[in-house]
Write a protein that holds these residues in place. Structure first.
Motif, PDB file in Angstrom:
ATOM      1  N   PRO A   1       0.801  -1.213   0.000  1.00 33.39           N
ATOM      2  CA  PRO A   1       0.000   0.000   0.000  1.00 33.39           C
ATOM      3  C   PRO A   1       0.838   1.270   0.000  1.00 33.39           C
ATOM      4  O   PRO A   1       1.964   1.298   0.468  1.00 33.39           O
ATOM      5  CB  PRO A   1      -0.801  -0.106   1.302  1.00 33.39           C
ATOM      6  CG  PRO A   1       0.097  -0.877   2.217  1.00 33.39           C
ATOM      7  CD  PRO A   1       0.817  -1.859   1.332  1.00 33.39           C
TER       8      PRO A   1
ATOM      9  N   SER B   1      -1.855   6.837   0.608  1.00 38.10           N
ATOM     10  CA  SER B   1      -2.869   7.715   0.053  1.00 38.10           C
ATOM     11  C   SER B   1      -3.909   6.916  -0.713  1.00 38.10           C
ATOM     12  O   SER B   1      -3.706   5.740  -1.037  1.00 38.10           O
ATOM     13  CB  SER B   1      -2.226   8.759  -0.873  1.00 38.10           C
ATOM     14  OG  SER B   1      -1.584   8.125  -1.960  1.00 38.10           O
ATOM     15  N   CYS B   2      -5.007   7.598  -0.997  1.00 38.47           N
ATOM     16  CA  CYS B   2      -6.062   7.064  -1.858  1.00 38.47           C
ATOM     17  C   CYS B   2      -6.245   8.080  -2.981  1.00 38.47           C
ATOM     18  O   CYS B   2      -6.562   9.243  -2.729  1.00 38.47           O
ATOM     19  CB  CYS B   2      -7.361   6.886  -1.079  1.00 38.47           C
ATOM     20  SG  CYS B   2      -8.809   6.473  -2.100  1.00 38.47           S
ATOM     21  N   HIS B   3      -6.029   7.670  -4.213  1.00 37.12           N
ATOM     22  CA  HIS B   3      -6.222   8.557  -5.340  1.00 37.12           C
ATOM     23  C   HIS B   3      -7.712   8.610  -5.683  1.00 37.12           C
ATOM     24  O   HIS B   3      -8.371   7.573  -5.752  1.00 37.12           O
ATOM     25  CB  HIS B   3      -5.423   8.077  -6.545  1.00 37.12           C
ATOM     26  CG  HIS B   3      -3.944   8.176  -6.335  1.00 37.12           C
ATOM     27  ND1 HIS B   3      -3.206   7.161  -5.770  1.00 37.12           N
ATOM     28  CD2 HIS B   3      -3.068   9.177  -6.591  1.00 37.12           C
ATOM     29  CE1 HIS B   3      -1.936   7.527  -5.697  1.00 37.12           C
ATOM     30  NE2 HIS B   3      -1.825   8.754  -6.182  1.00 37.12           N
ATOM     31  N   VAL B   4      -8.223   9.817  -5.869  1.00 35.08           N
ATOM     32  CA  VAL B   4      -9.660  10.013  -6.092  1.00 35.08           C
ATOM     33  C   VAL B   4      -9.880  10.715  -7.428  1.00 35.08           C
ATOM     34  O   VAL B   4      -9.279  11.756  -7.701  1.00 35.08           O
ATOM     35  CB  VAL B   4     -10.287  10.857  -4.962  1.00 35.08           C
ATOM     36  CG1 VAL B   4     -11.801  10.969  -5.161  1.00 35.08           C
ATOM     37  CG2 VAL B   4      -9.978  10.252  -3.594  1.00 35.08           C
TER      38      VAL B   4
ATOM     39  N   ALA C   1     -13.112   8.362   1.005  1.00 35.71           N
ATOM     40  CA  ALA C   1     -11.756   7.921   0.684  1.00 35.71           C
ATOM     41  C   ALA C   1     -11.082   7.273   1.885  1.00 35.71           C
ATOM     42  O   ALA C   1     -10.327   6.302   1.735  1.00 35.71           O
ATOM     43  CB  ALA C   1     -10.930   9.117   0.191  1.00 35.71           C
TER      44      ALA C   1
ATOM     45  N   GLN D   1     -11.369   3.527   2.322  1.00 30.94           N
ATOM     46  CA  GLN D   1     -10.746   2.621   1.355  1.00 30.94           C
ATOM     47  C   GLN D   1      -9.407   2.101   1.876  1.00 30.94           C
ATOM     48  O   GLN D   1      -8.734   2.769   2.658  1.00 30.94           O
ATOM     49  CB  GLN D   1     -10.536   3.340   0.015  1.00 30.94           C
ATOM     50  CG  GLN D   1     -11.743   4.089  -0.494  1.00 30.94           C
ATOM     51  CD  GLN D   1     -12.990   3.239  -0.589  1.00 30.94           C
ATOM     52  OE1 GLN D   1     -12.924   2.078  -0.990  1.00 30.94           O
ATOM     53  NE2 GLN D   1     -14.130   3.814  -0.210  1.00 30.94           N
TER      54      GLN D   1
ATOM     55  N   LEU E   1      -5.439   1.405   1.831  1.00 33.12           N
ATOM     56  CA  LEU E   1      -4.327   2.219   1.359  1.00 33.12           C
ATOM     57  C   LEU E   1      -3.990   1.869  -0.087  1.00 33.12           C
ATOM     58  O   LEU E   1      -3.954   0.701  -0.463  1.00 33.12           O
ATOM     59  CB  LEU E   1      -3.103   1.995   2.243  1.00 33.12           C
ATOM     60  CG  LEU E   1      -3.223   2.428   3.715  1.00 33.12           C
ATOM     61  CD1 LEU E   1      -2.012   1.960   4.494  1.00 33.12           C
ATOM     62  CD2 LEU E   1      -3.395   3.920   3.825  1.00 33.12           C
TER      63      LEU E   1
ATOM     64  N   THR F   1      -5.733   2.580  -2.802  1.00 31.20           N
ATOM     65  CA  THR F   1      -6.882   2.409  -3.693  1.00 31.20           C
ATOM     66  C   THR F   1      -7.057   3.614  -4.612  1.00 31.20           C
ATOM     67  O   THR F   1      -6.738   4.744  -4.248  1.00 31.20           O
ATOM     68  CB  THR F   1      -8.166   2.218  -2.855  1.00 31.20           C
ATOM     69  OG1 THR F   1      -8.056   1.014  -2.105  1.00 31.20           O
ATOM     70  CG2 THR F   1      -9.411   2.143  -3.728  1.00 31.20           C
TER      71      THR F   1
ATOM     72  N   LEU G   1     -10.133   5.562  -6.068  1.00 35.78           N
ATOM     73  CA  LEU G   1     -11.567   5.711  -5.871  1.00 35.78           C
ATOM     74  C   LEU G   1     -12.126   6.584  -6.989  1.00 35.78           C
ATOM     75  O   LEU G   1     -11.722   7.730  -7.154  1.00 35.78           O
ATOM     76  CB  LEU G   1     -11.844   6.354  -4.506  1.00 35.78           C
ATOM     77  CG  LEU G   1     -13.294   6.755  -4.208  1.00 35.78           C
ATOM     78  CD1 LEU G   1     -14.204   5.524  -4.163  1.00 35.78           C
ATOM     79  CD2 LEU G   1     -13.374   7.532  -2.888  1.00 35.78           C
TER      80      LEU G   1
ATOM     81  N   LYS H   1      -6.198  13.637  -4.194  1.00 40.26           N
ATOM     82  CA  LYS H   1      -5.552  12.567  -3.439  1.00 40.26           C
ATOM     83  C   LYS H   1      -5.831  12.758  -1.956  1.00 40.26           C
ATOM     84  O   LYS H   1      -5.665  13.858  -1.428  1.00 40.26           O
ATOM     85  CB  LYS H   1      -4.052  12.573  -3.728  1.00 40.26           C
ATOM     86  CG  LYS H   1      -3.262  11.477  -3.039  1.00 40.26           C
ATOM     87  CD  LYS H   1      -1.856  11.368  -3.613  1.00 40.26           C
ATOM     88  CE  LYS H   1      -1.077  12.652  -3.477  1.00 40.26           C
ATOM     89  NZ  LYS H   1       0.318  12.526  -3.958  1.00 40.26           N
ATOM     90  N   TYR H   2      -6.261  11.683  -1.300  1.00 42.54           N
ATOM     91  CA  TYR H   2      -6.500  11.718   0.145  1.00 42.54           C
ATOM     92  C   TYR H   2      -5.296  11.125   0.861  1.00 42.54           C
ATOM     93  O   TYR H   2      -4.887   9.985   0.601  1.00 42.54           O
ATOM     94  CB  TYR H   2      -7.757  10.935   0.503  1.00 42.54           C
ATOM     95  CG  TYR H   2      -8.031  10.924   1.999  1.00 42.54           C
ATOM     96  CD1 TYR H   2      -8.562  12.041   2.633  1.00 42.54           C
ATOM     97  CD2 TYR H   2      -7.718   9.807   2.774  1.00 42.54           C
ATOM     98  CE1 TYR H   2      -8.794  12.053   4.000  1.00 42.54           C
ATOM     99  CE2 TYR H   2      -7.944   9.804   4.144  1.00 42.54           C
ATOM    100  CZ  TYR H   2      -8.473  10.936   4.752  1.00 42.54           C
ATOM    101  OH  TYR H   2      -8.700  10.952   6.106  1.00 42.54           O
TER     102      TYR H   2
END
Length: 389
Positions: free
Chosen positions: A17, A20-23, A178, A181, A183, A185, A187, A218-219
């Motif tokens: 992982p 961050s989570c890309h959105v 986010a 989700q 790590l 991911t 979204l 990005k979260y």
């Protein structure tokens, strides 16, 4: 492995992982009530009066942006593509768009989420209000390759309605989604322009209102922040792909600006002169911005300033309704939810922060910021240029 409430398969050995989570936030495609009003009147009922379906062109638009996103993910992550989740507003036009996008991404499912239904009607009547949305019909889902994860949508409707009344409530909603989700991911969120306006303002980019516009953020799980994500930077860090026609420029991806900014904005800015430059002072809250603004003559057309989406303008109701002051709207077209601090009197200069954006029922709006820092939307009809006298 097992599946979670997003219809996502959890492998026994997940990929390493990131923090961050890309959105990716996408506006739905073309809606029938705006493209074919006669057909919409024929099929409209009390049960769907605020839930116009997607048109065939809207499905094509969803396919195009899905194909584009698929290419972006390949450029950014190569063969080690991270887990992918597709969530959508439960409105019919958004769900169908999400299904078209999911097909191009080879995503197995689409998850409806109450708080993603941030359209003006849902903000006014509530996400479970009459005619806001209903379970997708078998006919609507006949051509979907992705499965509907659940119905009713996930989330608390009361929480969604509360967020809509808060400044940047949609931003908080996306951040919360986010944060759920795993790590690393990606979204994908399909939603409405009203929320996208808030998100773009939060991450500091100009919003596009075109159908199936795409916005990247990005979260960060550690900082719990939602910031802009530039896919072209990630693509440059990834292993170099094979050369494609068009050279290196064809391999770069980013959120495009509105069409009228691509070629016309620089020319307009060069003609705006002092009023446009002073808007930056007003935006930054400089101590002498009012005096400086008053001293600058205005020699440009209002249409130029509006099209550019930046400049110094004046609020002026011109006596409409017998009022001499203007309340700022939190969301264009959503009456009764105003920016705190009271009305701004006619004649006050404000910084223009956006080009005109259409609302569902109240015409075009622009985003402005007052000298005291308050920021909100007002109708284009309330805007004029500073006096040159």
């Amino acid at each position: 492995g097992s599946s979670d409430r997003f219809g996502r398969f959890r492998p026994l050995d997940p990929p390493t992982p990131a923090m961050s989570c890309h959105v990716v936030v996408i506006r739905h495609g073309e809606r029938m009530d705006e493209a074919d009003r006669e057909q919409w009147r024929r099929i409209r009922t009390p049960l769907n009066m605020h839930d116009a379906p997607l048109t065939e062109e809207g499905w094509r638009q969803g396919t195009v942006v899905g194909r584009k996103l698929n290419g972006i993910l390949e450029q950014c992550f190569g063969s080690t593509r991270p887990p992918l989740v597709v969530c959508s507003s439960p409105a019919a036009r958004a769900m169908s768009t999400a299904a078209a996008v999911a097909e191009q991404l080879r995503a197995p499912s689409v998850t409806p989420v109450y708080v993603l239904n941030c359209c003006a009607a849902a903000q006014t009547c509530g996400v479970t209000g009459e005619g806001i949305c209903g379970r997708p019909s078998d006919e609507m889902m006949a051509n979907w390759t992705a499965k509907l994860t659940c119905w009713p949508p996930i989330g608390d409707p009361r929480r969604a309605n509360e967020l809509f009344r808060k400044r940047h409530g949609f931003v908080l909603a996306v951040a919360e989604l986010a944060a759920e989700q795993p790590l690393g991911t990606v979204l994908v969120v399909v939603t409405h322009r009203e929320g996208i306006w808030e998100l773009c303002d939060h991450i500091g980019i100009k919003a596009s209102t075109k159908y199936c516009s795409d916005t990247y953020c990005k979260y960060d799980f550690a900082a719990k922040t939602l910031t802009r994500w530039s896919p072209e930077v990630a693509a440059e860090a990834a292993p170099a792909p094979a050369k494609t026609p068009g050279g290196d420029a064809a391999l770069r991806f980013t959120t495009p600006p509105p069409p009228d900014r691509r070629s016309s904005a620089p020319d307009r800015r060069s003609r705006l002169g002092a009023p446009w430059q002073l808007a930056g002072q007003l935006r930054d809250g400089g101590p002498d911005n009012k005096m400086a603004a008053a001293a600058a003559p205005c020699t440009v057309a209002l249409t130029d300033v509006l099209a550019c989406g930046e400049g110094l303008v004046v609020l002026d109701r011109r006596g409409r309704g017998g009022f001499g002051a203007t309340l700022l709207w939190k969301t264009p077209g959503v009456r009764g939810i105003w920016i705190e601090g009271g009305a701004i009197p006619d004649g006050e200069q404000v910084a223009l922060l956006s080009a005109p954006q259409p609302s569902e029922s109240d015409g075009d709006f622009v985003l402005v910021r007052a000298a005291d820092g308050r920021q909100g939307w007002t109708k284009v009809a309330n805007i004029s240029l500073p006096s040159s006298s």
